[in-house]
Design an enzyme around this catalytic site. Sequence first.
Site, PDB file in Angstrom:
ATOM      1  N   CYS A   2      -7.848 -13.500  51.831  1.00  0.00           N
ATOM      2  CA  CYS A   2      -9.197 -13.923  51.491  1.00  0.00           C
ATOM      3  C   CYS A   2     -10.149 -13.029  52.271  1.00  0.00           C
ATOM      4  O   CYS A   2      -9.739 -12.330  53.191  1.00  0.00           O
ATOM      5  CB  CYS A   2      -9.430 -15.369  51.916  1.00  0.00           C
ATOM      6  SG  CYS A   2      -8.214 -16.512  51.268  1.00  0.00           S
ATOM      7  N   ARG A  27     -10.538  -8.858  47.981  1.00  0.00           N
ATOM      8  CA  ARG A  27      -9.557  -9.646  48.719  1.00  0.00           C
ATOM      9  C   ARG A  27      -9.290 -11.000  48.087  1.00  0.00           C
ATOM     10  O   ARG A  27      -8.409 -11.741  48.550  1.00  0.00           O
ATOM     11  CB  ARG A  27     -10.042  -9.852  50.161  1.00  0.00           C
ATOM     12  CG  ARG A  27     -10.245  -8.565  50.925  1.00  0.00           C
ATOM     13  CD  ARG A  27     -10.815  -8.847  52.286  1.00  0.00           C
ATOM     14  NE  ARG A  27      -9.878  -9.524  53.140  1.00  0.00           N
ATOM     15  CZ  ARG A  27      -8.976  -8.933  53.910  1.00  0.00           C
ATOM     16  NH1 ARG A  27      -8.907  -7.627  53.931  1.00  0.00           N
ATOM     17  NH2 ARG A  27      -8.159  -9.617  54.652  1.00  0.00           N
ATOM     18  N   TRP A  74      -8.610 -16.411  48.013  1.00  0.00           N
ATOM     19  CA  TRP A  74      -7.422 -16.182  47.207  1.00  0.00           C
ATOM     20  C   TRP A  74      -6.489 -17.317  47.580  1.00  0.00           C
ATOM     21  O   TRP A  74      -5.931 -17.331  48.664  1.00  0.00           O
ATOM     22  CB  TRP A  74      -6.781 -14.833  47.525  1.00  0.00           C
ATOM     23  CG  TRP A  74      -5.866 -14.479  46.421  1.00  0.00           C
ATOM     24  CD1 TRP A  74      -4.567 -14.863  46.267  1.00  0.00           C
ATOM     25  CD2 TRP A  74      -6.209 -13.726  45.272  1.00  0.00           C
ATOM     26  NE1 TRP A  74      -4.089 -14.387  45.102  1.00  0.00           N
ATOM     27  CE2 TRP A  74      -5.051 -13.689  44.465  1.00  0.00           C
ATOM     28  CE3 TRP A  74      -7.362 -13.096  44.843  1.00  0.00           C
ATOM     29  CZ2 TRP A  74      -5.042 -13.021  43.240  1.00  0.00           C
ATOM     30  CZ3 TRP A  74      -7.323 -12.427  43.635  1.00  0.00           C
ATOM     31  CH2 TRP A  74      -6.182 -12.398  42.858  1.00  0.00           C
ATOM     32  N   ASN A  98      -8.735 -16.825  56.789  1.00  0.00           N
ATOM     33  CA  ASN A  98      -7.914 -15.939  55.968  1.00  0.00           C
ATOM     34  C   ASN A  98      -6.514 -15.964  56.561  1.00  0.00           C
ATOM     35  O   ASN A  98      -6.361 -15.757  57.758  1.00  0.00           O
ATOM     36  CB  ASN A  98      -8.503 -14.521  56.027  1.00  0.00           C
ATOM     37  CG  ASN A  98      -7.559 -13.480  55.488  1.00  0.00           C
ATOM     38  OD1 ASN A  98      -6.805 -13.743  54.555  1.00  0.00           O
ATOM     39  ND2 ASN A  98      -7.579 -12.296  56.081  1.00  0.00           N
ATOM     40  N   GLY A  99      -5.504 -16.252  55.742  1.00  0.00           N
ATOM     41  CA  GLY A  99      -4.135 -16.246  56.263  1.00  0.00           C
ATOM     42  C   GLY A  99      -3.418 -17.542  55.946  1.00  0.00           C
ATOM     43  O   GLY A  99      -3.850 -18.330  55.100  1.00  0.00           O
ATOM     44  N   GLU A 479      14.781   4.478  53.350  1.00  0.00           N
ATOM     45  CA  GLU A 479      13.324   4.502  53.482  1.00  0.00           C
ATOM     46  C   GLU A 479      12.911   5.071  54.851  1.00  0.00           C
ATOM     47  O   GLU A 479      11.965   5.855  54.952  1.00  0.00           O
ATOM     48  CB  GLU A 479      12.783   3.072  53.286  1.00  0.00           C
ATOM     49  CG  GLU A 479      11.317   2.850  53.623  1.00  0.00           C
ATOM     50  CD  GLU A 479      10.338   3.659  52.793  1.00  0.00           C
ATOM     51  OE1 GLU A 479      10.757   4.407  51.899  1.00  0.00           O
ATOM     52  OE2 GLU A 479       9.133   3.572  53.077  1.00  0.00           O
ATOM     53  N   LYS A 483      10.604   8.327  55.232  1.00  0.00           N
ATOM     54  CA  LYS A 483       9.326   8.266  55.955  1.00  0.00           C
ATOM     55  C   LYS A 483       9.276   9.347  57.024  1.00  0.00           C
ATOM     56  O   LYS A 483       8.295  10.042  57.173  1.00  0.00           O
ATOM     57  CB  LYS A 483       9.226   6.877  56.579  1.00  0.00           C
ATOM     58  CG  LYS A 483       7.962   6.162  56.563  1.00  0.00           C
ATOM     59  CD  LYS A 483       7.436   5.530  55.320  1.00  0.00           C
ATOM     60  CE  LYS A 483       7.496   6.313  54.052  1.00  0.00           C
ATOM     61  NZ  LYS A 483       7.234   5.546  52.869  1.00  0.00           N
ATOM     62  N   GLU A 486       9.086  13.013  55.544  1.00  0.00           N
ATOM     63  CA  GLU A 486       7.875  13.421  54.833  1.00  0.00           C
ATOM     64  C   GLU A 486       6.682  13.612  55.764  1.00  0.00           C
ATOM     65  O   GLU A 486       5.813  14.425  55.466  1.00  0.00           O
ATOM     66  CB  GLU A 486       7.530  12.477  53.681  1.00  0.00           C
ATOM     67  CG  GLU A 486       7.057  11.114  54.078  1.00  0.00           C
ATOM     68  CD  GLU A 486       6.751  10.234  52.869  1.00  0.00           C
ATOM     69  OE1 GLU A 486       6.227  10.740  51.880  1.00  0.00           O
ATOM     70  OE2 GLU A 486       7.039   9.021  52.944  1.00  0.00           O
ATOM     71  N   HIS A 502      33.259   9.025  55.510  1.00  0.00           N
ATOM     72  CA  HIS A 502      33.732   9.783  54.341  1.00  0.00           C
ATOM     73  C   HIS A 502      33.071  11.153  54.263  1.00  0.00           C
ATOM     74  O   HIS A 502      33.001  11.755  53.198  1.00  0.00           O
ATOM     75  CB  HIS A 502      33.494   8.971  53.068  1.00  0.00           C
ATOM     76  CG  HIS A 502      34.208   7.656  53.092  1.00  0.00           C
ATOM     77  ND1 HIS A 502      35.575   7.552  52.929  1.00  0.00           N
ATOM     78  CD2 HIS A 502      33.770   6.399  53.339  1.00  0.00           C
ATOM     79  CE1 HIS A 502      35.935   6.291  53.050  1.00  0.00           C
ATOM     80  NE2 HIS A 502      34.864   5.564  53.299  1.00  0.00           N
ATOM     81  N   LYS A 602      -0.536  11.905  46.844  1.00  0.00           N
ATOM     82  CA  LYS A 602      -0.414  10.447  46.811  1.00  0.00           C
ATOM     83  C   LYS A 602       0.065   9.973  45.448  1.00  0.00           C
ATOM     84  O   LYS A 602       0.812   9.021  45.330  1.00  0.00           O
ATOM     85  CB  LYS A 602      -1.775   9.824  47.153  1.00  0.00           C
ATOM     86  CG  LYS A 602      -1.752   8.310  47.272  1.00  0.00           C
ATOM     87  CD  LYS A 602      -0.948   7.870  48.481  1.00  0.00           C
ATOM     88  CE  LYS A 602      -0.715   6.379  48.533  1.00  0.00           C
ATOM     89  NZ  LYS A 602       0.469   6.044  49.354  1.00  0.00           N
TER      90      LYS A 602
HETATM   91  C1  F6R Z   1       6.932   7.974  50.114  1.00  0.00           C
HETATM   92  C2  F6R Z   1       6.084   7.871  48.945  1.00  0.00           C
HETATM   93  C3  F6R Z   1       6.614   8.303  47.640  1.00  0.00           C
HETATM   94  C4  F6R Z   1       6.198   7.334  46.540  1.00  0.00           C
HETATM   95  C5  F6R Z   1       6.617   7.882  45.173  1.00  0.00           C
HETATM   96  C6  F6R Z   1       6.275   6.911  44.068  1.00  0.00           C
HETATM   97  O1  F6R Z   1       6.274   7.518  51.250  1.00  0.00           O
HETATM   98  O2  F6R Z   1       4.958   7.439  49.029  1.00  0.00           O
HETATM   99  O3  F6R Z   1       7.995   8.454  47.676  1.00  0.00           O
HETATM  100  O4  F6R Z   1       6.805   6.100  46.797  1.00  0.00           O
HETATM  101  O5  F6R Z   1       5.968   9.084  44.939  1.00  0.00           O
HETATM  102  O6  F6R Z   1       4.916   6.690  43.986  1.00  0.00           O
HETATM  103  P1  F6R Z   1       4.346   5.451  43.228  1.00  0.00           P
HETATM  104  O7  F6R Z   1       4.795   4.229  43.944  1.00  0.00           O
HETATM  105  O8  F6R Z   1       2.861   5.625  43.252  1.00  0.00           O
HETATM  106  O9  F6R Z   1       4.895   5.477  41.832  1.00  0.00           O
END
Ligand code: F6R
Length: 607
Positions: A2, A27, A74, A98-99, A479, A483, A486, A502, A602
């Site tokens: 919220c 929100r 919300w 909120n929460g 993951e 992370k 990258e 293996h 992004k």
């Molecule tokens: C890693 C990362 C990417 C996205 C991928 C898919 O940190 O951000 O691997 O997860 O490019 O992007 P979306 O989720 O926007 O389809």
Amino acid sequence: MCGIVGIIGTEPVAMRLYEALKRLEYRGYDSAGIAFLEEGRFKRLRAAGKLNNLLARIQETPSQATIGIGHTRWATHGAPTEENAHPHIAGSVAIVHNGIIENFQVLKAQLEEAGVTVKSDTDTEIVAHLIDQRLKAGEAPQEAVRSVLKMLEGAFAFVIMFEGEDDLLIAARRGSPLAIGHGDGEMFLGSDAIALAPFTSRVTYLEDGDMAVVRRDRLDVFDEAGRQVVRPLSFTQASALLVDKGGHRHFMAKEIAEQPDVIGHTLAEYVNFHEGRVTLPDMPVDLSAIDRITITACGTAHYAGMVAKYWIERLARLPVEVDVASEFRYREAPLKEGGLSLVISQSGETADTLAALRYCKEKGQVVAAVVNVPESTIARESDVILRTYAGPEIGVASTKAFTCQLAVLAAFAIHLARMRGCMDADEEKRLVKTLSEVPRLVVTALKQDAHIDTVAQKIAHARDILYLGRGINYPIALEGALKLKEISYIHAEGYAAGELKHGPIALIDENVPVVVIAPRDKLFDKTVSNMQEVAARGARIVLITDEEGARAHGAEAFETIAVPAADPFVSPILYAIPVQLLAYHAAVFLGTDVDQPRNLAKSVTVE
Ligand code: F6R
């Protein structure tokens, strides 16, 4: 999630509160309300539905009041009715919140036993009553709030106003964000700096556990232990950008810190905490009749899909196929007409995921999309949208979008299990309770930040780092490695712990740190054995486990990171936090461009 605001100023406050709420509408917007003090007495205006409904009430109620609080909701506990809209008032206390207060049922029962009548279905009203009781017992507002905060479990932020106190607002935060804006003889409070941007650019961000006593010309902040502290003043760019770093050094850090809040918001959309059940939108497919689900996504979103496979297969006894969208789209996978496909995407624009979606539709599948941007192409082209409420994710490395995807997928797995008769209502209730605890547990996990920073610095010079996980936490190992590589450019790989011998174990020597993700679930001992195998070959182990796991096996590790103990069902959400922080701090230490790492974008709108 919220939006909450508070203003203690010199000009009429009602329209200013509305203006701030308008900027927090992202929100939540199922109901809204404000309360102000007129000649020392509360006046409250609330309305179900969008903020415009509240505006109409404000316009027909002229007021010269200069202190007030506001809320755009919300719904988490209770339907989005006027009765449940904030602010909630009990005696001489008005509060916006909120929460989630996890233990509100217990507190409510205690209040009712003491003869208090609770009018709404919300957890918030309980807090107002508790503070009011303390005031009636003779405590000053500050003391009363402090004592009640100690009784609350959960992740939350509050702004509180008191009848008869024309120069006082008290705010507190645990997990949910809260910013305080400084004006000239005026103070402004809001869930983020965007809300405060029309009034000031000078902002103090409260830290977790803080309580703030706000007067027109003075701000006093106290930490969780009750010590007076000084939180820095920053100058926000929010008015220009509409998103800012919220006092953090990078967007990624802000987005990691936002997770208790946005996970709570996302869960609130799909889970009725009050009744202990999951509520998903209707799907144009008979979930009890389908014989499998196909999940496609890219990168981090693909790992969310992998976690979902473990959840869905275990809880709903339904086979799940997960594939990276770039492979799936050309694989010519046979799909049954009328079946269900799930695509997962933060941006909703990823070209490969979109192509996979179109392929599924061509084959007559119903497509549901777990997506963060509701106006995106993937959202528009899907039959059902399961939206994540992570808010804008600016850092290129996905963090909060990932854990919100997991929150949606956990709810989806429970829903499927119920629809397919594989889970009874009691088990659903139990798992919903477990989900309701996640925002608080994430707050605790985030408290390891400083320790993880030191661990990151110790391993940041490695050329290669391995991540090991088993079962539902195998995707978290993947993951963690993604992370790290990258944003820090350290070469990292995630492996299923049992797969190491293996082949990959040949890589191990004293120069290769191995991050072992080992919650104490039924696979814990097996993961520990794998850890011992690599330790015996000289690897430096970073063990991520809970406190008991750390006590039992911490001595065998080079470093240990403790995550709060939790039901294994939610462990992937919790264990995502330390791997995000480890990558973040390694990258900051190495001086890379954390928010915009080289070669990445992004939104990957090309294949
Ligand atoms: C890693 C990362 C990417 C996205 C991928 C898919 O940190 O951000 O691997 O997860 O490019 O992007 P979306 O989720 O926007 O389809």
